[in-house]
Motif scaffolding. Structure first.
Motif, PDB file in Angstrom:
ATOM      1  N   ILE A   1       4.357   2.481  16.842  1.00 18.54           N
ATOM      2  CA  ILE A   1       4.440   3.306  15.632  1.00 18.54           C
ATOM      3  C   ILE A   1       3.570   2.759  14.505  1.00 18.54           C
ATOM      4  CG2 ILE A   1       6.002   4.120  13.810  1.00 18.54           C
ATOM      5  CD1 ILE A   1       8.182   4.316  15.909  1.00 18.54           C
ATOM      6  N   PHE A   2       3.544   1.446  14.340  1.00 20.84           N
ATOM      7  CA  PHE A   2       2.922   0.885  13.137  1.00 20.84           C
ATOM      8  C   PHE A   2       1.553   0.260  13.402  1.00 20.84           C
ATOM      9  CE2 PHE A   2       7.447   0.898  12.171  1.00 20.84           C
ATOM     10  CZ  PHE A   2       7.444   1.569  10.946  1.00 20.84           C
ATOM     11  N   ALA A   3       1.172   0.029  14.620  1.00 21.47           N
ATOM     12  CA  ALA A   3      -0.157  -0.546  14.866  1.00 21.47           C
ATOM     13  C   ALA A   3      -1.275   0.382  14.362  1.00 21.47           C
ATOM     14  CB  ALA A   3      -0.328  -0.854  16.363  1.00 21.47           C
ATOM     15  N   PRO A   4      -1.209   1.702  14.595  1.00 18.43           N
ATOM     16  CA  PRO A   4      -2.278   2.573  14.053  1.00 18.43           C
ATOM     17  C   PRO A   4      -2.365   2.524  12.537  1.00 18.43           C
ATOM     18  CG  PRO A   4      -1.033   3.700  15.755  1.00 18.43           C
ATOM     19  CD  PRO A   4      -0.292   2.470  15.443  1.00 18.43           C
ATOM     20  N   LYS A   5      -1.201   2.467  11.871  1.00 20.03           N
ATOM     21  CA  LYS A   5      -1.222   2.449  10.405  1.00 20.03           C
ATOM     22  C   LYS A   5      -1.872   1.170   9.896  1.00 20.03           C
ATOM     23  CE  LYS A   5       3.118   5.091  10.003  1.00 20.03           C
ATOM     24  NZ  LYS A   5       2.579   6.310   9.385  1.00 20.03           N
ATOM     25  N   ILE A   6      -1.494   0.040  10.532  1.00 21.94           N
ATOM     26  CA  ILE A   6      -2.055  -1.243  10.098  1.00 21.94           C
ATOM     27  C   ILE A   6      -3.566  -1.253  10.357  1.00 21.94           C
ATOM     28  CG2 ILE A   6      -1.951  -3.749  10.438  1.00 21.94           C
ATOM     29  CD1 ILE A   6       0.514  -2.448   9.105  1.00 21.94           C
ATOM     30  N   TYR A   7      -3.959  -0.640  11.478  1.00 24.18           N
ATOM     31  CA  TYR A   7      -5.385  -0.577  11.801  1.00 24.18           C
ATOM     32  C   TYR A   7      -6.150   0.152  10.711  1.00 24.18           C
ATOM     33  CZ  TYR A   7      -9.665   0.958  14.102  1.00 24.18           C
ATOM     34  OH  TYR A   7     -10.979   1.232  14.395  1.00 24.18           O
ATOM     35  N   ILE A   8      -5.630   1.291  10.260  1.00 20.44           N
ATOM     36  CA  ILE A   8      -6.311   2.081   9.227  1.00 20.44           C
ATOM     37  C   ILE A   8      -6.293   1.361   7.901  1.00 20.44           C
ATOM     38  CG2 ILE A   8      -6.147   4.196   7.866  1.00 20.44           C
ATOM     39  CD1 ILE A   8      -5.254   5.611  10.408  1.00 20.44           C
ATOM     40  N   ILE A   9      -5.131   0.772   7.572  1.00 21.98           N
ATOM     41  CA  ILE A   9      -5.010   0.119   6.255  1.00 21.98           C
ATOM     42  C   ILE A   9      -5.936  -1.074   6.162  1.00 21.98           C
ATOM     43  CG2 ILE A   9      -3.452  -1.215   4.784  1.00 21.98           C
ATOM     44  CD1 ILE A   9      -1.202   0.627   5.711  1.00 21.98           C
TER      45      ILE A   9
ATOM     46  N   HIS B   1       0.834  -1.195   0.000  1.00 28.29           N
ATOM     47  CA  HIS B   1       0.000   0.000   0.000  1.00 28.29           C
ATOM     48  C   HIS B   1       0.876   1.256   0.000  1.00 28.29           C
ATOM     49  CE1 HIS B   1      -2.629  -3.155   1.649  1.00 28.29           C
ATOM     50  NE2 HIS B   1      -3.654  -2.456   1.119  1.00 28.29           N
ATOM     51  N   LYS B   2       1.939   1.178  -0.729  1.00 31.10           N
ATOM     52  CA  LYS B   2       2.893   2.291  -0.708  1.00 31.10           C
ATOM     53  C   LYS B   2       2.317   3.573  -1.311  1.00 31.10           C
ATOM     54  CE  LYS B   2       4.916   0.809  -5.084  1.00 31.10           C
ATOM     55  NZ  LYS B   2       6.154   0.424  -5.787  1.00 31.10           N
ATOM     56  N   ASP B   3       1.339   3.454  -2.146  1.00 32.26           N
ATOM     57  CA  ASP B   3       0.808   4.649  -2.802  1.00 32.26           C
ATOM     58  C   ASP B   3      -0.364   5.270  -2.045  1.00 32.26           C
ATOM     59  OD1 ASP B   3       2.645   4.485  -4.879  1.00 32.26           O
ATOM     60  OD2 ASP B   3       1.392   3.008  -5.924  1.00 32.26           O
ATOM     61  N   THR B   4      -0.702   4.703  -0.930  1.00 30.68           N
ATOM     62  CA  THR B   4      -1.801   5.260  -0.136  1.00 30.68           C
ATOM     63  C   THR B   4      -1.301   6.433   0.674  1.00 30.68           C
ATOM     64  OG1 THR B   4      -1.363   3.737   1.681  1.00 30.68           O
ATOM     65  CG2 THR B   4      -2.928   2.991   0.021  1.00 30.68           C
ATOM     66  N   PRO B   5      -2.186   7.377   1.005  1.00 30.35           N
ATOM     67  CA  PRO B   5      -1.753   8.581   1.730  1.00 30.35           C
ATOM     68  C   PRO B   5      -1.079   8.296   3.063  1.00 30.35           C
ATOM     69  CG  PRO B   5      -3.943   8.882   0.809  1.00 30.35           C
ATOM     70  CD  PRO B   5      -3.616   7.451   0.584  1.00 30.35           C
ATOM     71  N   ILE B   6      -1.560   7.287   3.779  1.00 28.41           N
ATOM     72  CA  ILE B   6      -0.994   7.064   5.117  1.00 28.41           C
ATOM     73  C   ILE B   6       0.440   6.566   5.047  1.00 28.41           C
ATOM     74  CG2 ILE B   6      -1.713   4.624   5.408  1.00 28.41           C
ATOM     75  CD1 ILE B   6      -2.549   5.445   8.256  1.00 28.41           C
TER      76      ILE B   6
ATOM     77  N   LEU C   1      -8.483  -2.119   8.615  1.00 30.37           N
ATOM     78  CA  LEU C   1      -9.823  -2.067   9.175  1.00 30.37           C
ATOM     79  C   LEU C   1     -10.581  -0.778   8.848  1.00 30.37           C
ATOM     80  CD1 LEU C   1      -9.082  -3.602  12.699  1.00 30.37           C
ATOM     81  CD2 LEU C   1      -9.874  -4.763  10.634  1.00 30.37           C
ATOM     82  N   ARG C   2      -9.869   0.324   8.575  1.00 28.89           N
ATOM     83  CA  ARG C   2     -10.542   1.597   8.260  1.00 28.89           C
ATOM     84  C   ARG C   2      -9.974   2.174   6.980  1.00 28.89           C
ATOM     85  NH1 ARG C   2     -13.053   3.993  12.593  1.00 28.89           N
ATOM     86  NH2 ARG C   2     -13.907   5.328  10.967  1.00 28.89           N
ATOM     87  N   PRO C   3     -10.084   1.470   5.882  1.00 30.14           N
ATOM     88  CA  PRO C   3      -9.520   1.986   4.616  1.00 30.14           C
ATOM     89  C   PRO C   3     -10.180   3.286   4.160  1.00 30.14           C
ATOM     90  CG  PRO C   3     -10.911   0.078   4.222  1.00 30.14           C
ATOM     91  CD  PRO C   3     -10.763   0.185   5.698  1.00 30.14           C
ATOM     92  N   GLU C   4     -11.393   3.571   4.652  1.00 27.76           N
ATOM     93  CA  GLU C   4     -12.052   4.807   4.231  1.00 27.76           C
ATOM     94  C   GLU C   4     -11.344   6.032   4.764  1.00 27.76           C
ATOM     95  OE1 GLU C   4     -13.853   3.454   8.126  1.00 27.76           O
ATOM     96  OE2 GLU C   4     -13.227   2.540   6.190  1.00 27.76           O
ATOM     97  N   LEU C   5     -10.528   5.854   5.801  1.00 23.47           N
ATOM     98  CA  LEU C   5      -9.776   6.985   6.339  1.00 23.47           C
ATOM     99  C   LEU C   5      -8.479   7.208   5.588  1.00 23.47           C
ATOM    100  CD1 LEU C   5     -10.201   6.344  10.183  1.00 23.47           C
ATOM    101  CD2 LEU C   5     -11.520   7.869   8.688  1.00 23.47           C
ATOM    102  N   ASN C   6      -8.088   6.243   4.776  1.00 17.66           N
ATOM    103  CA  ASN C   6      -6.820   6.325   4.050  1.00 17.66           C
ATOM    104  C   ASN C   6      -7.067   6.906   2.662  1.00 17.66           C
ATOM    105  OD1 ASN C   6      -4.147   6.051   3.384  1.00 17.66           O
ATOM    106  ND2 ASN C   6      -4.236   3.818   3.103  1.00 17.66           N
ATOM    107  N   THR C   7      -7.612   8.225   2.647  1.00 16.11           N
ATOM    108  CA  THR C   7      -7.933   8.888   1.366  1.00 16.11           C
ATOM    109  C   THR C   7      -7.435  10.310   1.395  1.00 16.11           C
ATOM    110  OG1 THR C   7     -10.073   9.611   2.207  1.00 16.11           O
ATOM    111  CG2 THR C   7      -9.995   7.475   1.064  1.00 16.11           C
ATOM    112  N   LYS C   8      -7.342  10.933   0.198  1.00 18.33           N
ATOM    113  CA  LYS C   8      -6.883  12.325   0.105  1.00 18.33           C
ATOM    114  C   LYS C   8      -7.902  13.266   0.728  1.00 18.33           C
ATOM    115  CE  LYS C   8      -4.060  11.792  -4.056  1.00 18.33           C
ATOM    116  NZ  LYS C   8      -3.836  12.262  -5.436  1.00 18.33           N
ATOM    117  N   GLU C   9      -9.203  12.962   0.540  1.00 17.76           N
ATOM    118  CA  GLU C   9     -10.200  13.830   1.122  1.00 17.76           C
ATOM    119  C   GLU C   9     -10.080  13.886   2.642  1.00 17.76           C
ATOM    120  OE1 GLU C   9     -10.701  11.511  -1.041  1.00 17.76           O
ATOM    121  OE2 GLU C   9     -11.214  12.681  -2.844  1.00 17.76           O
ATOM    122  N   GLN C  10      -9.865  12.734   3.213  1.00 10.76           N
ATOM    123  CA  GLN C  10      -9.699  12.690   4.671  1.00 10.76           C
ATOM    124  C   GLN C  10      -8.448  13.438   5.084  1.00 10.76           C
ATOM    125  OE1 GLN C  10     -12.010  11.418   6.599  1.00 10.76           O
ATOM    126  NE2 GLN C  10     -10.897  12.006   8.477  1.00 10.76           N
ATOM    127  N   LEU C  11      -7.420  13.341   4.258  1.00 13.04           N
ATOM    128  CA  LEU C  11      -6.170  14.051   4.527  1.00 13.04           C
ATOM    129  C   LEU C  11      -6.401  15.564   4.487  1.00 13.04           C
ATOM    130  CD1 LEU C  11      -3.082  14.038   4.917  1.00 13.04           C
ATOM    131  CD2 LEU C  11      -2.882  13.925   2.421  1.00 13.04           C
TER     132      LEU C  11
END
Length: 802
Positions: free
Chosen positions: A776-784, A561-566, A786-796
């Protein structure tokens, strides 16, 4: 007279009879002899000596008249005192004097008695034999009965010195009269004797030494008779009697009915004696009237056979003259040559060989051919000395007889064991000998198994100590005010053992061994290290591999998921580097498990220090990136130029190089190596990596602590910055975990030993690495995941507006 000593006169007569019949020694020359009794009296000794030199009824010293005796040599008395009294006169005329009794070392001065010839080695050769005997049986509490004279005092001084040098103590020292008159016991003598009774019943000092005159044994037997006439409690007097060379087992006339059972099993140091079978045959011919000039035979016969000569004597008490000497018990008469008689026998032969040498050197003279006896008439006794000093011949046993520079016969002493039979006869069994000139510790050679003990010991080797032996596991503890042989027993202190009985001090085991529970022996230490086979080892290895797999999975997930905002938000390269370093951190913990080797020891601490420095440097770079990014958003800020990969890479590289420099210095000066720690644990040997310069390890930790503290400070300050996917708060948590782990590591590490110490470091590596990974990485894995809707440019953008 003492009946047993009549043998000395017979030995002299026997030797001269042999020489007179031997055509190879002094052919056509007849030797004669004269025997006198000094009665142990100085005045009679002087008078008898003058009588030997001059006319019998009337003598004037240094004046020759009608019949000067042709005296060539004299054999002194059995006691040293008698010999020295005779030497006062004989020395004036340079007459050779032979001594057949042993002399104390201080008595045999060559310069004071230049005409003495000692047929017996000096007593000092037997002293070390006595010491070795006591040491062998560990008899350290020893009683002494010593003659009350100068020789006895000299003996005590020498033995006390040897005792102290060899860990032996004298339990008591009792003086006995040197020349007993057993036929006249007055009240004073009886009082003195009764004072000696108590030591005879001492049940601790089982070994007793007797030193004195030949009849000193008779004194001790008299003491027992006075206290216990019926000899009912004979077992009370059980001792191991150790007698010196001058002592003989003899019972004079008044004591003839007594027994010598109390001396059963005695160990006697005796003058070496010849086994001469012809002497036994010679003794069988001795009977009343065998020689009209024998002035001792009548007294000897009456005392030996407890009878009397005379017409008025009752038939039951009358000597018939048919009694046989071989039938007498040993304490009364011995038909075999004793050591003293052997010395007399050798002395006669020494004189004969010296005379023969003189005869041979003058045989060319005409007068010698015409009159062989003539040379004796003109020979002066002092002329014999050069021949005696060069003398060397073989006696009847083939032993060489010669005098050393001190005019002493060489050789040692025999060690005999006295076996006494119920009929009061006894046998002296040779069990060893004292070897002259032997190395230290080999002075005495004894067949210990042949020793027969007093029957009161029930065939058990007797013990002669002040107190019971200290058993293995205990050491001696001295008692105040007591001799060093009297002591208490104290348990060995921690770390020491006593593997023998009665040890002075406990001793430490070798480094690779440890004491057993009873402190009696050393057991081999077990080598320990944090092994994969034990639960703690494989448990830590399993945790390390599990987190390694988790880290690799997280790295793969982020790369996917390297191209995702998070993933893009906080520098993907730093993220990948951080995860890679964490992966290596987990794997580096495996270097601490298993048996330490050269390579693993070399890599353990440097790998841990450098890899952790890279990880903390990445976290620090991430924190700085967050701070710089926030500052760059302010109007007119020129901080944008510090954003980018170059700054982050420089931070990671520079911080890592600092740690690498420290590790390089460590490896270059004192690299770690496999070693064994044998002191830290009592029962185990720790196989570990020796770090060389210990301060370098703490320098590595300090450097990591500095980076962690710097990172924590910056992250704490930047935790509330309004940035999307702000990692500062998570970095703060991770640094709290990291610092907490390593702050608690130092005291824990220092307070543990062995494999627990290694386990502490491995646990700290795994815990701190896991803290960084999770925080450091548990929040990122959680978003990637379980909450992929937060991993967007609009959310950013929405988070940026907020």
């Amino acid at each position: 007279m003492v009946p047993k000593f009549y043998q000395h006169a017979l030995a002299m007569a026997f030797a001269i009879n042999e020489i007179n019949r031997n055509p190879k020694i002094l052919p056509n020359v007849t030797l004669g002899f004269h025997i006198c009794d000094s009665y142990s009296n100085a005045r009679l000794t002087y008078r008898t000596t003058l009588n030997l030199l001059f006319k019998r009824q009337r003598f004037v010293p240094n004046y020759e008249c009608d019949g000067q005796k042709n005296l060539q040599a004299v054999i002194g008395g059995l006691g040293s005192k008698t010999s020295f009294l005779m030497a006062d006169i004989l020395g004036l005329y340079k007459i050779p004097q032979f001594t057949y009794g042993s002399l104390a070392p201080g008595e045999s001065h060559t310069s004071q008695h230049p005409f003495f010839y000692h047929m017996v080695p000096t007593e000092d050769r037997q002293y070390m034999g006595i010491i070795r005997l006591l040491q062998h049986f560990r008899w350290i509490w020893v009683g002494m009965f010593v003659a009350d004279d100068e020789s006895g005092e000299r003996f005590v001084q020498l033995m006390e010195t040897l005792f102290s040098q060899n860990g032996i103590c004298s339990a008591f020292l009792k003086r006995i009269p040197p020349q007993p008159n057993l036929g006249n016991l007055d009240e004073n003598i009886i009082t003195v004797l009764l004072k000696l009774y108590e030591p005879l019943t001492n049940q601790k000092a089982m070994a007793c030494i007797i030193y004195g005159e030949s009849v000193s044994i008779a004194w001790l037997r008299t003491i027992i008779f006075l206290q216990d006439p019926e000899n009912i409690e004979y077992w009370i007097y059980r001792k191991v009697w150790i007698t010196t060379t001058q002592i003989d087992f003899v019972l004079p006339g008044p004591q003839r009915p007594w027994d010598l059972q109390m001396f059963e099993g005695a160990i006697a140091f005796m003058i070496h004696r010849n086994v001469h079978l012809e002497f036994g045959k010679f003794v069988q011919n001795v009977k009343p009237g065998w020689n009209e000039r024998d002035g001792f035979l009548k007294d000897f016969w009456e005392q030996a056979f407890d009878c009397e000569f005379g017409e008025t004597v009752p038939d039951s008490e009358k000597c018939i003259g048919e009694e046989k000497l071989p039938g007498l018990p040993g304490p009364v008469f011995d038909t075999h040559l004793t050591g003293h008689s052997s010395s007399i026998y050798n002395a006669i032969y020494a004189l004969a060989h010296a005379l023969h040498a003189v005869y041979s050197s003058r045989s060319r003279c005409k007068t010698m051919v015409e009159n062989p006896d003539g040379f004796l008439q003109h020979l002066q006794s002092w002329q014999l000395h050069p021949f005696l000093r060069r003398l060397s011949f073989n006696n009847s046993e083939g032993e060489t007889v010669s005098f050393n520079e001190k005019r002493e016969i060489g050789g040692g002493f025999d060690v005999m064991n006295v076996v006494i039979f119920p009929n009061n006869s006894f046998q002296q069994v040779k069990i060893g000998r004292v070897v002259p000139g032997a190395l230290e510790g080999d002075e005495v050679m004894i067949d210990w198994d042949r020793i027969v003990w007093h029957r009161g010991f029930n065939e058990v080797v007797p013990i002669s100590v002040c107190n019971e032996y200290c058993h293995p596991g205990f050491q001696k503890k001295s008692k105040e005010g007591e001799k060093f042989c009297c002591y208490d027993c104290a348990l060995c202190p921690a770390g020491r053992i006593a593997n023998q009985t009665d040890m002075d001090d406990c001793f430490k085991c070798p480094e690779d061994e440890y004491p057993n529970e009873n402190k009696t022996r050393c057991l081999p230490k077990h080598v320990i290290f944090l092994s994969y086979e034990e639960p703690l080892g494989w448990g830590l290895a399993l945790v390390a591999l599990s987190f390694s797999l988790i880290t690799a999975w997280v790295l793969g997930l982020l790369m996917k998921h390297k191209d995702t905002p998070i993933v893009k938000a906080n520098n993907r390269d730093l993220t990948y580097t951080l995860l890679t370093s964490l992966l290596l951190c987990f794997l580096s913990s495996l270097l601490f498990l298993g048996r330490p080797g050269k390579l693993s020891c070399l890599l353990q601490q440097p790998a841990f220090g450098i890899i952790f420095s890279v990880a903390i440097s990445c976290v620090l770079a991430k924190t700085i990136t967050v701070v710089v990014a926030f500052m760059a958003t302010k109007p007119g800020s020129n901080m944008k130029k510090w954003l980018g990969r170059r700054t982050a890479n420089c931070i990671v590289l520079s911080c890592s190089l600092g740690q690498a420099g420290i590790c390089s210095v460590w490896l270059g000066t004192s690299p770690p190596f496999p070693a064994f720690d044998m002191q830290s644990l009592t029962e185990e040997i720790i196989q570990l990596c020796n770090g060389g310069i210990v301060i370098m390890f703490y320098l590595i930790l300090s450097y990591l602590g500095f980076l962690s503290l710097l990172c924590f400070t910056l992250a704490f300050l930047a935790r509330k910055l309004p940035d999307s996917f702000n990692e500062a708060k998570f970095i703060t948590f991770s640094m709290v975990v990291f610092c907490s782990v390593w702050v608690s590591f130092v005291p824990t590490y220092l307070s543990t030993k062995g494999k627990q110490m290694v386990a502490v470091e491995v646990f700290s590596i795994l815990a701190s690495s896991a803290g960084l990974l999770i925080c450091i990485f548990a929040p990122k894995i959680y978003i990637i995941l379980l909450r992929p809707e937060l991993n967007t440019k609009e959310q950013l953008r929405r988070w940026k507006k907020e």
